[in-house]
Design an enzyme around this catalytic site. Sequence first.
Site, PDB file in Angstrom:
ATOM      1  N   HIS A  82     -40.233  -2.494  -8.096  1.00  0.00           N
ATOM      2  CA  HIS A  82     -40.743  -3.647  -8.123  1.00  0.00           C
ATOM      3  C   HIS A  82     -42.089  -3.930  -7.092  1.00  0.00           C
ATOM      4  O   HIS A  82     -41.765  -3.454  -5.877  1.00  0.00           O
ATOM      5  CB  HIS A  82     -39.950  -4.838  -7.925  1.00  0.00           C
ATOM      6  CG  HIS A  82     -40.601  -6.147  -7.959  1.00  0.00           C
ATOM      7  ND1 HIS A  82     -40.909  -6.993  -9.181  1.00  0.00           N
ATOM      8  CD2 HIS A  82     -40.831  -7.013  -7.012  1.00  0.00           C
ATOM      9  CE1 HIS A  82     -41.476  -8.192  -8.786  1.00  0.00           C
ATOM     10  NE2 HIS A  82     -41.718  -8.143  -7.766  1.00  0.00           N
ATOM     11  N   ASP A 161     -34.637 -19.100 -12.856  1.00  0.00           N
ATOM     12  CA  ASP A 161     -35.606 -18.720 -12.076  1.00  0.00           C
ATOM     13  C   ASP A 161     -36.971 -19.326 -12.390  1.00  0.00           C
ATOM     14  O   ASP A 161     -37.832 -19.702 -11.738  1.00  0.00           O
ATOM     15  CB  ASP A 161     -35.615 -17.287 -11.646  1.00  0.00           C
ATOM     16  CG  ASP A 161     -37.002 -16.724 -10.831  1.00  0.00           C
ATOM     17  OD1 ASP A 161     -37.039 -17.254  -9.712  1.00  0.00           O
ATOM     18  OD2 ASP A 161     -37.963 -16.405 -11.251  1.00  0.00           O
ATOM     19  N   ARG A 168     -40.907 -25.039  -7.602  1.00  0.00           N
ATOM     20  CA  ARG A 168     -41.446 -24.371  -6.233  1.00  0.00           C
ATOM     21  C   ARG A 168     -42.981 -24.374  -6.075  1.00  0.00           C
ATOM     22  O   ARG A 168     -43.576 -24.913  -5.106  1.00  0.00           O
ATOM     23  CB  ARG A 168     -40.925 -23.087  -5.786  1.00  0.00           C
ATOM     24  CG  ARG A 168     -39.475 -23.004  -5.595  1.00  0.00           C
ATOM     25  CD  ARG A 168     -38.823 -21.745  -5.623  1.00  0.00           C
ATOM     26  NE  ARG A 168     -39.604 -20.731  -4.808  1.00  0.00           N
ATOM     27  CZ  ARG A 168     -39.823 -19.640  -4.785  1.00  0.00           C
ATOM     28  NH1 ARG A 168     -39.181 -18.950  -6.056  1.00  0.00           N
ATOM     29  NH2 ARG A 168     -40.345 -18.631  -4.042  1.00  0.00           N
ATOM     30  N   SER A 183     -35.543 -14.923  -6.203  1.00  0.00           N
ATOM     31  CA  SER A 183     -36.095 -14.898  -7.399  1.00  0.00           C
ATOM     32  C   SER A 183     -36.683 -13.437  -7.929  1.00  0.00           C
ATOM     33  O   SER A 183     -36.289 -13.122  -8.947  1.00  0.00           O
ATOM     34  CB  SER A 183     -37.639 -15.842  -7.025  1.00  0.00           C
ATOM     35  OG  SER A 183     -38.479 -15.499  -8.136  1.00  0.00           O
ATOM     36  N   LYS A 187     -34.262 -11.166 -11.102  1.00  0.00           N
ATOM     37  CA  LYS A 187     -35.029 -10.235 -12.227  1.00  0.00           C
ATOM     38  C   LYS A 187     -34.422  -9.255 -12.375  1.00  0.00           C
ATOM     39  O   LYS A 187     -34.255  -8.610 -13.218  1.00  0.00           O
ATOM     40  CB  LYS A 187     -36.478 -10.754 -12.400  1.00  0.00           C
ATOM     41  CG  LYS A 187     -36.773 -12.314 -12.590  1.00  0.00           C
ATOM     42  CD  LYS A 187     -38.107 -12.684 -12.484  1.00  0.00           C
ATOM     43  CE  LYS A 187     -38.667 -12.860 -11.146  1.00  0.00           C
ATOM     44  NZ  LYS A 187     -39.771 -13.752 -10.869  1.00  0.00           N
TER      45      LYS A 187
HETATM   46  N1  URA Z   1     -42.552 -13.293  -7.299  1.00  0.00           N
HETATM   47  C1  URA Z   1     -41.509 -13.859  -7.874  1.00  0.00           C
HETATM   48  O1  URA Z   1     -40.950 -13.088  -8.886  1.00  0.00           O
HETATM   49  N2  URA Z   1     -40.810 -14.888  -7.198  1.00  0.00           N
HETATM   50  C2  URA Z   1     -41.227 -15.533  -6.056  1.00  0.00           C
HETATM   51  O2  URA Z   1     -40.772 -16.422  -5.528  1.00  0.00           O
HETATM   52  C3  URA Z   1     -42.510 -15.051  -5.612  1.00  0.00           C
HETATM   53  C4  URA Z   1     -43.243 -13.649  -6.222  1.00  0.00           C
END
Ligand code: URA
Length: 441
Positions: A82, A161, A168, A183, A187
Amino acid sequence: MRMYDIIKHKRDGLELTPQEINHFVAGYAGGSIPDYQASALAMAIFLRGMNARETANLTMEMAVSGDTVDLSSIPGTKVDKHSTGGVGDKTTLAVVPLVASLGVPVPKMSGRGLGHTGGTLDKLESIPGYSVQQERARFLEIARTVGCAVVGQTADLVPADKKLYALRDVTATVDCIPLIASSIMSKKIAAGADAILLDVKCGSGAFMKTTELAIELAQAMVDIGEHVERQTVALITDMDQPLGHAVGNSLEVMEACDVLKGSAPSDIAETCVELAANMLVLADKGSLDECRRMVRAQIANGAGLAKLCEMVEAQGGDAAVLHDYALFAQPKVVHEVRATRAGWVCHMDAERVGVAACELGAGRERIEDAIDPSAGIVLARKTGDWVERGDVLATLCTSDSSLIYDGERILRSAYELGDEQPRPVPHFLARVSAQGVERLA
Ligand code: URA
């Protein structure tokens, strides 16, 4: 249990219990907890923080809030990667096939670009015929038979999320390390990999503007990985200027192919080798040095490129474009931006380059906007280069000539030319693992 008390506990700096975190995530995702209470809790977390245990609990509750991917039908250690997002970051396109070509499966779910950073799915879709939407069974079959697959996230992956991130975004609580870490990791965990390599970008084109903040975010994510038994390593890499020379969807696919052909600029080439080698280490393929050598060999012998072609074909794409770039859709307008003075490129604002590429049609403001796959920028000069007056700084590509004026204006604002030669910028800043922080610059 009342949401009021959960907010009050965090407001007063107490540690939230696993039950409280479960109550919040399940209630918010399920619709019984309203936005105003979730906002209050997000702000309390922003101000008071969360410890590693709370952050791991929040991550796991979010990870199981929707669909999760079972990769057990694919033999071996599955490794995911990622990137926290940057301009010109096309590493996935080269790293995934390189790692898969060495026998480590990489079944990957990626996202689309929004704002100034591009998305892997949009880049792959510039390959004629490539489909990022694959049935789950077909995704697993491609990953099993080819060794890698890159598809879009299913709509129901980590719905908690999705809802919390949107909240947010409008309550000034995005830039909060435990919330970002949970977050991202929720994932990755829902997507099922055994081990995770994180590329945490740092600099003017990244979320994290300083090395210290990038290390803090990396540590929070590595800690989550430890808590939930998914081995996690993070590299902190520079994003003070775009990675490589190409910014824009098909342009980035071509540069990723250049990495696999051994003809890419050194910053992107070295980054891909380092990321791929670290993923191989996570799969126990050898020491870091041995894995670097293995990756370089797969570039030299063409096995990485062959694996990318195999994956593209399995997902319906025309792999011929990867050998002959003229087969990509071509931009209608190609415009050179020339230096108005001589000097050193002493600084570049990566975010401005990303915004300029977006302006030319390479990105989108809203998720439903269409993108121009051929639009983007090829940088001829980057930080540390000398330019004469009249030299080409960059070439702009677009299908809409009316976009050139603003694209050029924004791109020019990304370049700072001066009389002093800048000091070389280190590309690898740190490596963070369960063993600690290794500073590389
Ligand atoms: N990328 C994400 O997936 N979540 C965040 O909170 C910030 C960047």
